[in-house]
Scaffold this active site. Structure first.
Site, PDB file in Angstrom:
ATOM      1  N   SER A 106      -7.126  22.101 -15.220  1.00  0.00           N
ATOM      2  CA  SER A 106      -6.915  20.656 -15.254  1.00  0.00           C
ATOM      3  C   SER A 106      -6.718  20.124 -16.671  1.00  0.00           C
ATOM      4  CB  SER A 106      -8.081  19.926 -14.589  1.00  0.00           C
ATOM      5  OG  SER A 106      -8.089  20.230 -13.215  1.00  0.00           O
ATOM      6  N   THR A 159      -9.337  15.848 -16.888  1.00  0.00           N
ATOM      7  CA  THR A 159      -8.185  15.009 -16.547  1.00  0.00           C
ATOM      8  C   THR A 159      -8.161  13.697 -17.332  1.00  0.00           C
ATOM      9  OG1 THR A 159      -8.279  16.025 -14.352  1.00  0.00           O
ATOM     10  CG2 THR A 159      -6.809  14.113 -14.623  1.00  0.00           C
ATOM     11  N   HIS A 282     -12.380  23.927  -4.502  1.00  0.00           N
ATOM     12  CA  HIS A 282     -13.173  25.025  -5.085  1.00  0.00           C
ATOM     13  C   HIS A 282     -14.264  25.486  -4.118  1.00  0.00           C
ATOM     14  CE1 HIS A 282     -11.511  25.342  -9.122  1.00  0.00           C
ATOM     15  NE2 HIS A 282     -11.534  24.024  -9.250  1.00  0.00           N
ATOM     16  N   ASP A 320      -2.352  17.554 -10.664  1.00  0.00           N
ATOM     17  CA  ASP A 320      -2.206  18.470 -11.798  1.00  0.00           C
ATOM     18  C   ASP A 320      -1.932  19.895 -11.328  1.00  0.00           C
ATOM     19  OD1 ASP A 320      -4.741  18.535 -10.666  1.00  0.00           O
ATOM     20  OD2 ASP A 320      -5.813  18.493 -12.575  1.00  0.00           O
ATOM     21  N   HIS A 321      -2.381  20.207 -10.085  1.00  0.00           N
ATOM     22  CA  HIS A 321      -2.223  21.534  -9.475  1.00  0.00           C
ATOM     23  C   HIS A 321      -2.816  21.461  -8.085  1.00  0.00           C
ATOM     24  CE1 HIS A 321      -6.511  21.933  -9.942  1.00  0.00           C
ATOM     25  NE2 HIS A 321      -6.372  21.537 -11.199  1.00  0.00           N
TER      26      HIS A 321
HETATM   27 MG    MG Z   1      -9.964  16.360 -12.926  1.00  0.00          MG
HETATM   28 ZN    ZN Z   2     -10.366  22.693 -10.477  1.00  0.00          ZN
END
Ligand code: MG
Ligand code: ZN
Length: 384
Positions: A106, A159, A282, A320-321
């Site tokens: 991130s 972030t 996660h 971001d992903h």
């Molecule tokens: Mg973040």
């Molecule tokens: Zn992560």
């Protein structure tokens, strides 16, 4: 070469600090967390698609950390077929690879979006040689626009940090907090008060913020009454809790920021992060992902409501992903049930969606690099 060794040393020195704080990386989900059973859906409003101008005066940039297409569709299913994100008629995909890894973290993902440069995993607002690079928030500030950051994690987490701080490693939370004093950001709301007051260098950044003219507040209800001036909202020791604990913190914080930022008649740049979609990924917890996805979508709804009324605001929604490689293996749009499987507890390399609403939205169709999103925003907002 020396620089590389320096980076490696820093990474190892701060790596375990990051792990200590970021327990979500080791979280395990219960078997019951794999299936979201459905809940009470909220109403989704569709807004007009006509705007006052060709170019935006304001940008609201919403990042769903770890939000891939499956996370979005899990939310859509859970809300029984409708999301506010569907107001965005212009849609693209962002390639998320970092400078040193097919799978971004991130920090590099945030820096690509904030600064328009691909860098190494762990980097906060610095390039691959650890040199400071300017973020769109800083450039907006230099141009006299108002600026803001809102996050459900600590405001010092990767972030939001990548929009305001410049540090060689994401684990340097106290250094990142100190970087908030280096710029005249108008409003920031998130967790992380510990990094502002319990510091190895003995500084009390809350006092320093007050001396710079900020109202410092930790109660989201109280701060939502603030309509002007500078606001530092620190809503948790470190991260804000999950939905059951934090409630409407994210949409409330977003509206609070919009109230303050819209006083500036030159315009504003606001970044809002739904941080914990990633943490659900996660943990391989479908329940966690869906709860945070819906909270994020309701926040997108607040941004679009503002933009529809204002007519000069571009709303951008991306990630971001992706996290977890989430695959929807079952679901029911009538009941909101979602069932998912996960091949990994880490991030994945897949493209993530980009959704746009408002003046300039059509620039965001097609497949682009994450860094292109930065360049497009900068061209539209700052003519640079
Ligand atoms: Mg973040
Ligand atoms: Zn992560």
């Amino acid at each position: 070469m020396l620089q590389k060794i320096y980076i490696a040393l820093l990474l190892s020195a701060f790596g375990f600090v990051a792990l200590g704080q970021d327990a979500y990386l080791n979280a395990e989900s219960e078997q019951t967390d794999k299936v979201y059973q459905g809940g009470k859906p909220y109403n989704v409003k569709m807004y007009p698609q006509e705007f006052k101008s060709e170019k935006p005066k304001n940008i609201i940039f919403l990042i769903g950390d770890g939000m891939g297409v499956s996370q979005v569709f899990a939310g859509l299913t859970a809300n029984q077929g409708k999301l506010f994100i569907e107001n965005c008629r212009y849609i693209g995909f962002s390639k998320t690879q970092s400078a040193d890894n097919y799978i971004t973290d991130s920090a590099a993902g945030g820096t690509a979006l904030s600064c328009g440069v691909k860098t190494y995993n762990g980097a906060i607002g610095v390039d691959a040689d650890t040199m400071k690079i300017t973020s769109i928030l800083e450039e907006a500030e230099e141009h006299g626009l108002a600026t803001g950051l809102v996050s459900t994690s600590s405001i010092t987490h990767a972030t939001p940090a990548s929009f305001i701080a410049h540090q060689p490693n994401r684990g340097m939370y106290e250094h990142i907090a100190a970087d908030f004093l280096e710029i005249d950001i108008d409003v920031f709301i998130g967790g992380g008060i510990a990094h502002f007051i319990n510091r190895k260098d003995g500084r009390n950044l809350v006092e320093e913020l007050k001396n710079k003219g900020y109202t410092v507040e930790n109660d989201i209800k109280k701060m939502s009454k603030i309509k002007k001036g500078k606001l530092a909202g620190l809503t948790a020791e470190v991260h804000n809790g999950r939905m059951e604990e934090r409630g409407d913190m994210l949409p409330m914080a977003t509206n609070t920021a919009l109230n303050i930022l819209s006083n500036n008649n030159k315009g504003f740049f606001l970044m809002v992060e739904g941080s914990q979609i990633d943490w659900g990924g996660h943990a391989n917890s479908t329940v966690y992902i869906v709860e945070d996805m819906l909270d994020f979508d309701e926040t997108v709804g607040e941004a679009i409501k503002f933009a529809a009324k204002d007519g000069e605001t571009l709303v951008l929604v991306t990630a971001d992903h992706e996290t977890g490689g989430m695959a929807l293996t079952g679901g029911n749009i009538s009941t909101g049930m979602v069932k998912a499987g996960y091949p990994t507890k880490s991030h994945t390399g897949v493209m993530v969606p980009v959704f746009a609403y408002g003046p300039g939205a059509k620039k965001f169709i097609g497949i682009m690099d994450n860094t292109d999103i930065h360049h497009k925003m900068k061209k539209l907002l700052l003519n640079k």
